[in-house]
Design an enzyme around this catalytic site. Structure first.
Site, PDB file in Angstrom:
ATOM      1  N   PHE A 123       0.647  -1.131   0.333  1.00  0.00           N
ATOM      2  CA  PHE A 123       0.226  -0.006   0.022  1.00  0.00           C
ATOM      3  C   PHE A 123       1.015   1.330   0.254  1.00  0.00           C
ATOM      4  O   PHE A 123       2.146   1.396   0.471  1.00  0.00           O
ATOM      5  CB  PHE A 123      -0.993   0.332   1.145  1.00  0.00           C
ATOM      6  CG  PHE A 123      -2.285  -0.176   1.014  1.00  0.00           C
ATOM      7  CD1 PHE A 123      -3.126  -1.187   0.310  1.00  0.00           C
ATOM      8  CD2 PHE A 123      -3.596   0.404   1.471  1.00  0.00           C
ATOM      9  CE1 PHE A 123      -4.205  -1.788  -0.299  1.00  0.00           C
ATOM     10  CE2 PHE A 123      -4.153   0.145   1.420  1.00  0.00           C
ATOM     11  CZ  PHE A 123      -5.275  -1.004   0.510  1.00  0.00           C
ATOM     12  N   GLN A 244      -9.119  13.719   3.757  1.00  0.00           N
ATOM     13  CA  GLN A 244      -8.304  13.455   2.841  1.00  0.00           C
ATOM     14  C   GLN A 244      -9.435  12.612   1.213  1.00  0.00           C
ATOM     15  O   GLN A 244     -10.464  12.318   1.425  1.00  0.00           O
ATOM     16  CB  GLN A 244      -7.933  11.634   3.122  1.00  0.00           C
ATOM     17  CG  GLN A 244      -7.218  11.251   2.021  1.00  0.00           C
ATOM     18  CD  GLN A 244      -6.853   9.572   2.756  1.00  0.00           C
ATOM     19  OE1 GLN A 244      -7.278   8.840   3.198  1.00  0.00           O
ATOM     20  NE2 GLN A 244      -5.486   9.288   3.873  1.00  0.00           N
ATOM     21  N   HIS A 246      -9.821  10.996  -1.329  1.00  0.00           N
ATOM     22  CA  HIS A 246      -8.721   9.683  -2.290  1.00  0.00           C
ATOM     23  C   HIS A 246      -8.666  10.062  -3.794  1.00  0.00           C
ATOM     24  O   HIS A 246      -9.267   9.672  -4.574  1.00  0.00           O
ATOM     25  CB  HIS A 246     -10.005   8.369  -2.176  1.00  0.00           C
ATOM     26  CG  HIS A 246      -9.316   6.977  -1.898  1.00  0.00           C
ATOM     27  ND1 HIS A 246      -8.656   6.311  -3.435  1.00  0.00           N
ATOM     28  CD2 HIS A 246      -9.030   6.021  -1.220  1.00  0.00           C
ATOM     29  CE1 HIS A 246      -7.806   5.371  -3.292  1.00  0.00           C
ATOM     30  NE2 HIS A 246      -8.281   5.355  -2.125  1.00  0.00           N
ATOM     31  N   LEU A 256     -15.695   4.492  -4.843  1.00  0.00           N
ATOM     32  CA  LEU A 256     -14.544   4.155  -4.290  1.00  0.00           C
ATOM     33  C   LEU A 256     -13.666   2.876  -5.445  1.00  0.00           C
ATOM     34  O   LEU A 256     -14.400   1.718  -5.278  1.00  0.00           O
ATOM     35  CB  LEU A 256     -14.194   3.220  -2.746  1.00  0.00           C
ATOM     36  CG  LEU A 256     -12.217   2.959  -2.393  1.00  0.00           C
ATOM     37  CD1 LEU A 256     -11.880   4.405  -2.536  1.00  0.00           C
ATOM     38  CD2 LEU A 256     -12.565   3.208  -0.906  1.00  0.00           C
ATOM     39  N   GLU A 259      -7.047   1.504  -3.445  1.00  0.00           N
ATOM     40  CA  GLU A 259      -5.714   1.720  -3.531  1.00  0.00           C
ATOM     41  C   GLU A 259      -4.701  -0.313  -3.197  1.00  0.00           C
ATOM     42  O   GLU A 259      -3.815   0.049  -3.809  1.00  0.00           O
ATOM     43  CB  GLU A 259      -5.219   2.360  -1.997  1.00  0.00           C
ATOM     44  CG  GLU A 259      -3.357   2.410  -1.801  1.00  0.00           C
ATOM     45  CD  GLU A 259      -2.967   3.307  -1.366  1.00  0.00           C
ATOM     46  OE1 GLU A 259      -1.807   3.312  -0.319  1.00  0.00           O
ATOM     47  OE2 GLU A 259      -4.067   4.248  -0.658  1.00  0.00           O
ATOM     48  N   ARG A 290      -1.379   9.055  -0.367  1.00  0.00           N
ATOM     49  CA  ARG A 290      -2.802   9.512  -1.034  1.00  0.00           C
ATOM     50  C   ARG A 290      -2.325  11.134  -1.481  1.00  0.00           C
ATOM     51  O   ARG A 290      -3.091  11.421  -2.220  1.00  0.00           O
ATOM     52  CB  ARG A 290      -4.101   9.141  -0.479  1.00  0.00           C
ATOM     53  CG  ARG A 290      -3.637   7.727  -0.004  1.00  0.00           C
ATOM     54  CD  ARG A 290      -5.149   7.279   0.933  1.00  0.00           C
ATOM     55  NE  ARG A 290      -5.189   5.579   0.796  1.00  0.00           N
ATOM     56  CZ  ARG A 290      -6.837   4.962   1.667  1.00  0.00           C
ATOM     57  NH1 ARG A 290      -7.156   5.411   1.692  1.00  0.00           N
ATOM     58  NH2 ARG A 290      -6.379   4.252   0.928  1.00  0.00           N
ATOM     59  N   HIS A 357     -12.659  11.633   0.829  1.00  0.00           N
ATOM     60  CA  HIS A 357     -12.980   9.425   1.334  1.00  0.00           C
ATOM     61  C   HIS A 357     -13.053  10.273   3.084  1.00  0.00           C
ATOM     62  O   HIS A 357     -13.219   9.072   3.029  1.00  0.00           O
ATOM     63  CB  HIS A 357     -11.445   9.028   0.967  1.00  0.00           C
ATOM     64  CG  HIS A 357     -10.865   7.696   1.625  1.00  0.00           C
ATOM     65  ND1 HIS A 357     -12.819   7.139   1.108  1.00  0.00           N
ATOM     66  CD2 HIS A 357     -10.692   7.350   1.544  1.00  0.00           C
ATOM     67  CE1 HIS A 357     -12.027   5.581   1.425  1.00  0.00           C
ATOM     68  NE2 HIS A 357     -10.780   5.770   1.839  1.00  0.00           N
ATOM     69  N   ARG A 402      -3.629  10.172   7.101  1.00  0.00           N
ATOM     70  CA  ARG A 402      -4.077   9.445   6.966  1.00  0.00           C
ATOM     71  C   ARG A 402      -3.716   8.507   5.537  1.00  0.00           C
ATOM     72  O   ARG A 402      -4.021   8.416   5.025  1.00  0.00           O
ATOM     73  CB  ARG A 402      -5.405   8.927   7.091  1.00  0.00           C
ATOM     74  CG  ARG A 402      -5.891   6.727   7.536  1.00  0.00           C
ATOM     75  CD  ARG A 402      -7.103   6.754   7.190  1.00  0.00           C
ATOM     76  NE  ARG A 402      -7.625   6.842   6.739  1.00  0.00           N
ATOM     77  CZ  ARG A 402      -8.365   5.896   5.067  1.00  0.00           C
ATOM     78  NH1 ARG A 402      -7.005   4.640   5.226  1.00  0.00           N
ATOM     79  NH2 ARG A 402      -9.003   6.115   4.684  1.00  0.00           N
TER      80      ARG A 402
END
Length: 599
Positions: A123, A244, A246, A256, A259, A290, A357, A402
């Site tokens: 990730f 955040q 995304h 979504l 990731e 991100r 997100h 995050r």
């Protein structure tokens, strides 16, 4: 309803408001400890938004690449752009391995390696040896990890007999005559009837508030109900400028695209076919943090290299990944693409663009899950009787940005920790109900205001404004004023426009506010929360004259550690801001000093 009537009351050792992963884990632990617990959810529990988490949960198991919790801690602090509290991050990363093994024993069906160990994928923002090589740290159940965790926790709560109020809406916190939190007023969504749930320990696990933006990955239930309750109780919210975006939401729709797609080898490409992340993060490319990837996509589109007729998105290409890998590890993503776009990602790339997100800010808490608020001297004091965990809380383990895979970890780690805190308090002092008279004046005044609007509507021939119209206007204001890139002028305009939204909300009329099934009433109560959160966001963002993590200002492009290495605390009254220092002192590991953040 007759507001002079007494509300029916039920007593519990502890209340858990919200039945996502955080609330479920907390309620499960409290029930295991033998306490009488009520868990309140405005939807059926397995429809809570944890079910939408796709990619996985982080833990330094070392099943695919060598790993240590200290490396995880470093990556999280760096990902937070050094705004995360290092003691809380240290605690979360130390707990992670045990948390994942515990989830496995609860029945979470993690994907497996051929060796039989839990599969871990790469990730963004993850590294070995403090930034040297890419780590594989995210434990995954295909691309439906949140779904698997939520259902397993629900089944465990059912097994132990946790009391669940499903499809009940929590309106407001209730205070005792001594000023402590003594429970919550809830509404049965089925019939509109009210009830008081009374307890000396009330925990908020109400999730995020992504509905404040028009383009978002959040469910319609994510309206920041816990945050609104806290503001109305005179308590602050922390770091609300940090939202955040995304990088890979479905373009024009917002759903979504995990990731995990890039973790399995997916590439972002512009209209020229270039894998453009090599320009922005030459070392890790598509697996940068991100906020970095979101800004890169926005720049590509702004500079004319977007795709499609309007050049307003980029492409996420996985056509080079073997089909069997996609069908085994990304089945949900393929299904989303086929269902909503008519595109099979095995053959064609997916159009994507950044979308709201996750909320890094929230209700300020300590590591024990207790809500804290500054006193008149600025000292952080525990708010007696109140706890918060999960996305609605700000402990702060995410800081200004995050890392993917840390949200599921956050909710389980602090869900369990808060339960242990409450259980210890209950074993020390059993609740004395005779000393917990509640002050209901403020909640009665709030309900009377809404009922008055309903009666006004009944006397008029036409409804001038509606909750739906006001919400759409609110979302448009936030999209324009507090998106991926920000500046003083657009945010100041957003603040001015929000005052108009507040006036419209104050004058809105509902068709009915009686004891009936009434989704319009529910939407109006939710909108109150969203407007309050919008003010908190814009006020905090205007004040922070730097760029840090997800808060990216074109008029203050650099991070300013000397002036802004501190948390923002927003109070609703007079839109007041105060600040507190970031905790740079972990208990066991040497502190990580702020330094330039590159990937």
């Amino acid at each position: 309803m007759n507001l002079s009537d007494n509300f029916p009351i039920e007593f519990y050792d502890a209340l858990v408001i919200g039945a996502g992963g955080a609330g479920m884990r907390c309620a499960l632990k409290l029930t295991e400890q033998g306490h009488k617990v009520a868990m309140v959810s405005k939807v059926f529990p397995t429809r809570s938004h944890t079910v939408a988490a796709q990619g996985g949960i982080n833990a330094a198991l070392g099943n695919v690449t060598p790993d240590q919790w200290q490396w995880h801690m470093y990556d999280t602090i760096k990902g937070s752009d050094y705004l995360g509290d290092q003691d809380a991050i240290e605690f979360m990363c130390q707990e992670a391995a045990e948390i994942v093994r515990e989830l496995e024993h609860f029945g979470v069906p993690f994907s497996r390696l051929e060796s039989g160990k839990i599969y871990q994928r790469a990730f963004g923002g993850q590294s070995q040896n403090y930034g040297e090589e890419q780590a594989h740290r995210t434990c995954a159940a295909a691309d439906r990890t949140g779904h698997a965790i939520l259902h397993s926790l629900y089944q465990q709560n059912i097994r132990l007999g946790t009391t669940i109020y499903d499809e009940y809406y929590a309106l407001d916190l209730l205070k005792t005559i001594n000023g402590e939190i003594g429970g919550v007023l809830v509404m049965n969504i089925h019939d509109g009837a009210y009830k008081i749930l009374q307890s000396s320990h009330t925990l908020l696990a109400t999730g995020g508030a992504g509905q404040v933006f028009r383009n978002n990955t959040n469910a319609s239930i994510n309206t920041g109900d816990g945050l609104g309750m806290v503001l109305r109780a005179g308590l602050p919210l922390q770091d609300m400028e940090f939202w955040q975006f995304h990088p890979t939401g479905v373009a024009g729709k917002g759903m979504l695209i995990s990731e995990a797609v890039r973790g399995e080898g997916g590439k972002l490409r512009n209209a020229l076919g270039e894998a453009f992340m090599e320009k922005y993060a030459p070392h890790v490319k598509d697996l940068a943090s991100r906020d970095v990837v979101s800004r890169a996509i926005a720049i590509e589109v702004k500079e004319g290299r977007g795709c499609g007729a309007n050049k307003d998105y980029v492409l996420l290409d996985i056509s080079h990944i073997p089909e069997e890998v996609i069908t085994e590890r990304l089945p949900g993503i393929r299904d989303i693409s086929q269902t909503f776009l008519g595109i099979d990602p095995i053959k064609e790339p997916i159009p994507v663009f950044p979308t709201c997100h996750y909320m890094m800010g929230g209700i300020p808490t300590n590591i024990q899950g207790q809500v804290v608020s500054p006193d008149d001297l600025g000292e952080q004091k525990v708010v007696k009787g109140l706890y918060a965990i999960g996305e609605c809380a700000c402990v702060s383990v995410h800081g200004a940005n995050r890392l993917g895979g840390n949200s599921l970890l956050d909710i389980i780690v602090f869900g369990r920790k808060a339960a242990l805190t409450i259980s210890e308090a209950l074993h020390s002092h059993k609740p004395n109900r005779s000393n917990t008279d509640l002050n209901l004046q403020s909640i009665r005044q709030r309900l009377q205001r809404w009922q008055k609007r309903s009666e006004t509507s009944a006397e008029t021939s036409a409804q001038i404004d509606s909750v739906i119209q006001i919400k759409k206007s609110l979302q448009q204001i936030m999209d324009r004023g507090c998106g991926v890139f920000r500046d003083h002028q657009t945010m100041q305009q957003a603040f001015n426009d929000l005052q108009g939204i507040q006036l419209r909300l104050d004058n809105v009329c509902l068709t009915d506010f009686n004891d009936v099934f009434n989704l319009e009433r529910l939407a109006g109560l939710e909108l109150e929360n969203l407007v309050a959160i919008a003010f908190a966001t814009v006020t905090s963002a205007l004040a922070r004259t730097e760029s840090r993590g997800a808060h990216s200002r074109v008029d203050f492009a650099e991070r300013d550690d000397q002036a802004w290495l501190k948390h923002t605390l927003y109070f609703q009254e007079a839109h007041r801001l105060v600040y507190k220092a970031v905790n740079l002192h972990p208990k066991h590991h040497v502190a990580f000093e702020p330094k330039p953040r590159v990937y």
